[in-house]
Structure formats: C-alpha cells, structure tokens
Design a protein around this motif. Structure first.
Motif: not given
Length: 343
Positions: A309-333
């Motif tokens: 359901h979008p009310l769960i899918g939106i925050p869940a996908t956002t959290i996953l995207c944010l987490t992986f994005s931060v992790l990748i940029i942190y490692i590259v840094n």
C-alpha cells in the motif's frame, strides 16, 4: 554537538534532500490510473514536498551571496566542487542508458556512442540533473550578482523580487493574458529564489511567533491550491497536468517561503536527530546525484511505492533509497580523493 549560527540552514537542507527523494518515489502514483485513492495519496504527498527544490535554491542564495569571492577563488571553491561530482555521477546514468540500448538490440557504432555520450553530458543523463545545470548557471553569475546584493538596500532587493513575482504570476495561463511585450526575462527564473532566500535570511521579525504565523499562513493555502489545482486539471484533461506542481508558480512559492520561514532560526536540541540531519546535510549534494540511480535498482528489484500500500510503500522506499544513497556517498568519500567526487 555545538550549535552553529546557521544550524537551521543545515537542517533545512537535510529536510529538503529527504523531500526530493519522497517526491521522486511518489511520482509514479500520479500516472497510474488503476486507483483514484492511490492518485489522491500521490497528489497530496507530491504537493506536500514540492517546496524542496525552491528551498534548495533559496539556501544557495542565503549562504553564498553574503560572502565576497574573487572570480578565481569562487570557481575553485564553489563552481568546480559542483561540476566534478556532477560529471562523475553522470557516467553511471549514461552507462545505464547505453546498456538499455544494447539490451533493446540497437546497433551503435563508435561514432554514435561518442555522440550519444556527448549529448547526454550536454542535455542531462537523468531527469533530475536539470537542477545541476540550473545551479551551475546561477553559480556562474554569483560573483557578479552577490556584489550587487551586498551593496543594495532591502528596498532595492524587494524591488527586484516584486518584478520577479510578476513573472511568476504569468506562469498561470489565466494571468498570462496580462503579459505585455515588456521584456522581464532579466527578472525571471530560479535566480529569484536565490535572491529571495538571501532577503528572507536578513529579515528580522518582531517575534518567532509572528514569523511562524506568516509561514503557516503561506504554506497551507499554497498547499491547498497545489492539491486542488492539480485535481481540477486532472478532471478536466483526464491525465496528469503539472502546472500547479511547477516550481515557478505562486502556490509552490508560498509553500517554499512557508517552510523556509518556519525552519529559519530554529535549532534542533535532540542529539540523535541533530547527528542524523548533519549526516544528510553533509552529503546532500551527493545524495541528490546518486538517489535516482538507487531508485532505478530498487525498481528492478520490485521495490517502489506500489510494492505494498502506498502509505507504507512510499516511506519504506524512501528510507531504503536514502540509506543506500548515504552509504554509497559515505564510502566514496572515504576513498582516496573521494571527497572530490562524493558531492
């Protein structure tokens, strides 16, 4: 952690970074015709976070225009700090597009591959990178306009903003009939947001309560106009129309000012939240550059706003995207010379 004078600006940048991810996660709901309920969820959430990009530009003006740089120092310290990560992170998007062409059995010779790559760098290798091209244009102008702004009175800056506001109002077709042949192109575009951000940073309000009241008075009417206007255009045309989502409309401007003013001069006391926001703020540019690439791979894995359901899918996908994005940029840094490409 010691508070800084502009901690609120760092926190606001972090919030807008998260809001941009929410915006891109939510967008598919508005082109799906399977459920009107899902469409409404998408419309409301999308409208809630449209402030994100304008506030990015407002923060740019608030933080840049107050400082004096020589052109050479500015290009070295600011301009190329944006260009180099942008070039680096454009490459994965280009490679992804080339891979799709190969998978669709498009035959490309070396010259066609070369021209495709040049075209991608020229016009943008992903839909979200338009922001960087616009930002670079503003950056090129910054050493010039910042001198004017610093030497101007509030009335002179307000004069510019009023004329800019007129160009924003002309975005609406119903008001564009009043547009004349007077050339106001010198006042329009996202430059206005940067000057507005600087102006609002300098404005002193009588009290925090008055500032917050103005913020709420602007944000919620702007939000209602965005939601309702998009719905009425949807009913009228039977498809998504992004007029009221445009960043250069008065309704989105109202929301952006509201969020900017409400957060301005507020300081986070909770150390856990503060550390989280500081982490996002530190890597905000890199997160912006890489997050769409993460969304592409999440989509391939079946993780989108639709996977539940979008009310769960939106925050869940956002959290996953944010987490992986931060992790990748942190490692590259952390890699040798990684700070130059991490963003």
């Amino acid at each position: 952690m010691k508070e800084t004078k502009l901690q609120w600006a760092d926190s606001l940048r972090a919030l807008t970074t998260i809001a941009v991810i929410i915006l891109h996660v939510t967008a598919p709901l508005l082109t799906s015709m399977e459920s009107l309920t899902d469409w409404w969820i998408g419309n409301i959430i999308e409208s809630l976070v449209r402030f994100s990009v304008p506030v990015f530009f407002m923060l740019t003006g608030a933080l840049l225009f107050d400082k004096e740089y020589s052109i050479s120092i500015f290009l070295k310290k600011r301009f190329f700090r944006v260009v180099i990560p942008f070039i680096f992170w454009s490459i994965p998007y280009i490679l992804f597009s080339l891979t799709l062409k190969v998978m669709h059995k498009e035959h490309l010779d070396y010259f066609q591959v070369f021209t495709f790559i040049i075209d991608q760098f020229k016009n943008g290798s992903s839909y979200h990178l338009w922001f960087v091209y616009t930002l670079l244009g503003i950056y090129l102008f910054t050493p010039i306009i910042s001198k004017w702004i610093r030497s101007s009175t509030n009335k002179e800056i307000l004069y510019f903003l009023i004329i800019w506001l007129i160009t924003v109002l002309f975005t609406y077709p119903i008001l564009s009939i009043f547009e004349t042949k007077v050339d106001l192109s010198y006042f329009n575009g996202f430059l206005g947001y940067t000057i507005l951000g600087y102006y609002l940073r300098k404005v002193n309000f009588e009290s925090t309560r008055k500032k917050d009241s103005i913020a709420i008075f602007l944000f919620f009417p702007g939000l209602i106009i965005t939601i309702a206007g998009t719905y009425f255009l949807f009913i009228l045309k039977g498809e998504k129309d992004e007029l009221y989502y445009s960043y250069l409309t008065f309704n989105v401007l109202m929301c952006a000012i509201g969020v900017y003013l409400y957060v301005k001069d507020k300081y986070v006391k909770n150390q856990f939240i503060l550390k989280f926001l500081n982490l996002i703020n530190r890597f905000s540019y890199g997160i912006y550059l890489v997050h769409v690439l993460i969304l592409i791979f999440l989509t391939k894995a079946g993780i989108t706003c639709f996977f539940i359901h979008p009310l769960i899918g939106i925050p869940a996908t956002t959290i996953l995207c944010l987490t992986f994005s931060v992790l990748i940029i942190y490692i590259v840094n952390k890699l040798p010379y990684g700070k130059y490409i991490s963003g």
